[in-house]
Design an enzyme around this catalytic site. Structure first.
Site, PDB file in Angstrom:
ATOM      1  N   SER A  35      -9.646  -0.851   7.387  1.00  0.00           N
ATOM      2  CA  SER A  35      -9.165  -0.633   6.023  1.00  0.00           C
ATOM      3  C   SER A  35      -8.496  -1.813   5.349  1.00  0.00           C
ATOM      4  O   SER A  35      -8.196  -1.729   4.160  1.00  0.00           O
ATOM      5  CB  SER A  35      -8.204   0.551   5.991  1.00  0.00           C
ATOM      6  N   LYS A  52       0.851  -1.197   0.000  1.00  0.00           N
ATOM      7  CA  LYS A  52       0.000   0.000   0.000  1.00  0.00           C
ATOM      8  C   LYS A  52       0.884   1.243   0.000  1.00  0.00           C
ATOM      9  O   LYS A  52       1.943   1.259   0.656  1.00  0.00           O
ATOM     10  CB  LYS A  52      -0.889  -0.035   1.255  1.00  0.00           C
ATOM     11  N   SER A 106      -9.593   1.688   3.188  1.00  0.00           N
ATOM     12  CA  SER A 106      -8.757   2.458   2.295  1.00  0.00           C
ATOM     13  C   SER A 106      -7.749   1.630   1.512  1.00  0.00           C
ATOM     14  O   SER A 106      -7.201   2.116   0.529  1.00  0.00           O
ATOM     15  CB  SER A 106      -8.033   3.539   3.093  1.00  0.00           C
TER      16      SER A 106
HETATM   17  N1  GLN Z   1     -12.828   3.657   6.764  1.00  0.00           N
HETATM   18  C1  GLN Z   1     -12.195   3.979   8.003  1.00  0.00           C
HETATM   19  C2  GLN Z   1     -11.867   5.436   8.062  1.00  0.00           C
HETATM   20  O1  GLN Z   1     -12.079   6.091   7.088  1.00  0.00           O
HETATM   21  C3  GLN Z   1     -11.022   3.103   8.212  1.00  0.00           C
HETATM   22  C4  GLN Z   1      -9.760   3.673   7.752  1.00  0.00           C
HETATM   23  C5  GLN Z   1      -8.599   2.793   7.955  1.00  0.00           C
HETATM   24  O2  GLN Z   1      -8.720   1.743   8.580  1.00  0.00           O
HETATM   25  N2  GLN Z   1      -7.451   3.293   7.529  1.00  0.00           N
HETATM   26  O3  GLN Z   1     -11.410   5.937   9.043  1.00  0.00           O
END
Ligand code: GLN
Length: 435
Positions: free
Chosen positions: A140, A41, A116
Site C-alpha cells: 500500500s 495517512k 491504499s
Molecule cells: N492492496 C493490498 C490489500 O488490499 C495491500 C493493502 C495494504 O498494504 N494496506 O490488502
C-alpha cells in the site's frame, strides 16, 4: 494573505486530503526536519485530529494521542499539513474503497492513484507536501508510489513503530514513507526508524546514518531479477522500466542475473488468507460501543450488528467474512495454518538467494501502470495488483518503489533487500533516480 492550510485545501483538486488543520502542526521551529511538510495517512494517529481510516464507522473519531512516528517527526521540527485519504482500513489498491470519495491521480485524472495510501501518493505527486506517511501491509505504499510517480519505501518489519497505526494485519503492517525527493525520504526514515517501548515488535538494531554515510556507487552489487515476476507483467511499459533499471545498474558496475522464485504463484493466496484472518480479529474492536459511530438499537447485540453493518464498506465486510471463515473450526488447519507454513517457505526462498550472495532483488512494482476508475471492479482482479509487492511483506523484507518515466506516464521498479539492509536500497536508488 490566506493561511497555508486554506491554500492547501484550494489546491487539492484530487481529494487527497481528508482533514487539514487551520494551521500546519508544528511543535518546534528548529530541528533537523524544520521546514519539511508532511502529510499523514488517515490511519495514523495525530493528536486532536480525526482518525477515520477512510471509514464511515470512524467518521467522528478524534485521536487522543500521537503515533510514535508522528511524535518523532514533530520532535525534529517537521510540519504536519493534513491527513490523507485512503482505501477503508487499508484494504484496497485504488482508493476507490474510501468512504469519502475517490482520489484522483495527479498525473492523469482519469486514472486511480493506487492504494491504499493513494491520498499520500497523490499529495506528494501534486506537490502539496514534501513527504507523506503511509502504511504498507501488502504493497500500500509501494503500489500507489508507482502509480503516482514518486518513491515509496517500506522498511524491514520492526524498523518503524506501529504504535498509533490502526491495525489491519499486525504481522504485516508497517508505516512507510512516500516522497518525490529521495533525500527527504531518507531523512524522515532516519528519524522515525528505531526501537519503541510501545511496540514490542520494533527492533533494537541501531539506525545507520543513511543520509550521510551511504557509499555513492553500486559497484560490485549482485542484483537478482526473478523470472516469475517478469512473466507476471501485463503491460509492456512495466517491463521496459525494469530493462532500463538493469541498464543503469550495470552501467554503475553492478551485475544483474536472472533468478527463480518458484513459490511466486502462492504469494497472493497466502497473503489474502493471512491478511483477512488478522483483519477479522483486529476489526472486531469496532463494535459501535467504544469507538466511532454507533447505530442505536434496543438490544446490545442489535446495536453492534447495525453499527458494523452501516459503518463498514463492502470490501471490509468481505475481508472480515473471509478471515472469520479461514480461522473457523474445521477450516483453520486447511487455510490459516497452511498459509502460515507457506509464508515461511516464501521467506526462506528469499533468504536462500540472499545467503547465496545476491545483494538485492529488482522487480517491477506493479503488473500495469495506473489503471482507470472502475477498471478493476472485481475483487480478484483488484487483488492481482499486489502480485509483486505482497511477498516482501510476507517475508518482512525492506523494499522501495522507484519512479521511472515511460511513454508519458510513470511506472515503478521495486528493490527488495535482506532484513535490515535498507542501506543497499537507498544506495542503489541514487542510480535509478529520476528526480
Ligand atoms: N492492496 C493490498 C490489500 O488490499 C495491500 C493493502 C495494504 O498494504 N494496506 O490488502
Amino acid at each position: 494573505m490566506k493561511p497555508a492550510s486554506t491554500q492547501l485545501k484550494n489546491l487539492d483538486h484530487f481529494n487527497a486530503f481528508l482533514h487539514v488543520p487551520n494551521e500546519p502542526l508544528v511543535s518546534l521551529s528548529s530541528g533537523r526536519l524544520a521546514g519539511i511538510t508532511v502529510a499523514v495517512k488517515d490511519n495514523i494517529a495525530v493528536e486532536g485530529m480525526p482518525l477515520t481510516c477512510g471509514s464511515k464507522l470512524l467518521g467522528n473519531f478524534i485521536s487522543p494521542y500521537n503515533a510514535t512516528a508522528v511524535a518523532q517527526i514533530l520532535d525534529v521540527g517537521a510540519a504536519i499539513v493534513g491527513k490523507t485519504n485512503m482505501d477503508e482500513f487499508g484494504m484496497g489498491s485504488s482508493c476507490e474503497y474510501s468512504a469519502f470519495g475517490h482520489v484522483l491521480n495527479p498525473l492523469d485524472h482519469t486514472r486511480v492513484p493506487g492504494g491504499s495510501s493513494g491520498g499520500s501518493a497523490a499529495a506528494v505527486a501534486a506537490g502539496l507536501c514534501d513527504v507523506a506517511l503511509g502504511s504498507d501491509t501488502g504493497g500500500s505504499v509501494r503500489q500507489p508510489a508507482a502509480f503516482c510517480g514518486v518513491y515509496g519505501f517500506k522498511p524491514t518489519y520492526g524498523r518503524i513503530s506501529r504504535y498509533g497505526l490502526v491495525a489491519f494485519a499486525s504481522s504485516l503492517d508497517q508505516v512507510g514513507i512516500l516522497s518525490a525527493d529521495l533525500n527527504k525520504l531518507i531523512e524522515v526514515a532516519e528519524n522515525i526508524c528505531g526501537y519503541d517501548i510501545n511496540d514490542n515488535t520494533t527492533s533494537r538494531k541501531p539506525i545507520p546514518k543513511w543520509s550521510t554515510d551511504l557509499e555513492k556507487n553500486v559497484q560490485g552489487l549482485r542484483i537478482g531479477v526473478p523470472q516469475e515476476y517478469l512473466d507476471g507483467i501485463e503491460e509492456k511499459e512495466c517491463r521496459q522500466v525494469v530493462d532500463n533499471a538493469i541498464e543503469q545498474l550495470k552501467a554503475g558496475g553492478a551485475t544483474c542475473e536472472s533468478i527463480s522464485l518458484p513459490l511466486t504463484p502462492h504469494v497472493l493466496p497466502t497473503y489474502y488468507i493471512i491478511n483477512t484472518a488478522e483483519a477479522s480479529s483486529n476489526l472486531s474492536r469496532f463494535d459501535g460501543g467504544r469507538f466511532g459511530n454507533r447505530t442505536p438499537a434496543n438490544r446490545f447485540h442489535d446495536m453492534v450488528t447495525a453499527s458494523r453493518d452501516h459503518g463498514f464498506g463492502e470490501e471490509v465486510k468481505r475481508r472480515i467474512l473471509l478471515g472469520t471463515y479461514v480461522l473457523s473450526k474445521g477450516y483453520y488447519d486447511q487455510y490459516f495454518d497452511k498459509a502460515t507454513k507457506v509464508r515461511m517457505l516464501i521467506r526462506n526462498e528469499f533468504m536462500h538467494h540472499f545467503s547465496d550472495g545476491i545483494d538485492l532483488l529488482l522487480t517491477p512494482t506493479t503488473p500495469t501502470r495506473a489503471f482507470r476508475f472502475g477498471e478493476k471492479s472485481k475483487p480478484l482482479t483488484m487483488y492481482g495488483s499486489d502480485r509483486f509487492t505482497a511477498a516482501a511483506s510476507l517475508a518482512g523484507l525492506p523494499a522501495i518503489s522507484v519512479p521511472m518515466p515511460v511513454d508519458g506516464l510513470l511506472a515503478g521498479v521495486q528493490l527488495i533487500a535482506p532484513h535490515f539492509r535498507e542501506d543497499l536500497i537507498f544506495r542503489s536508488c541514487r542510480y535509478l533516480s529520476y528526480y
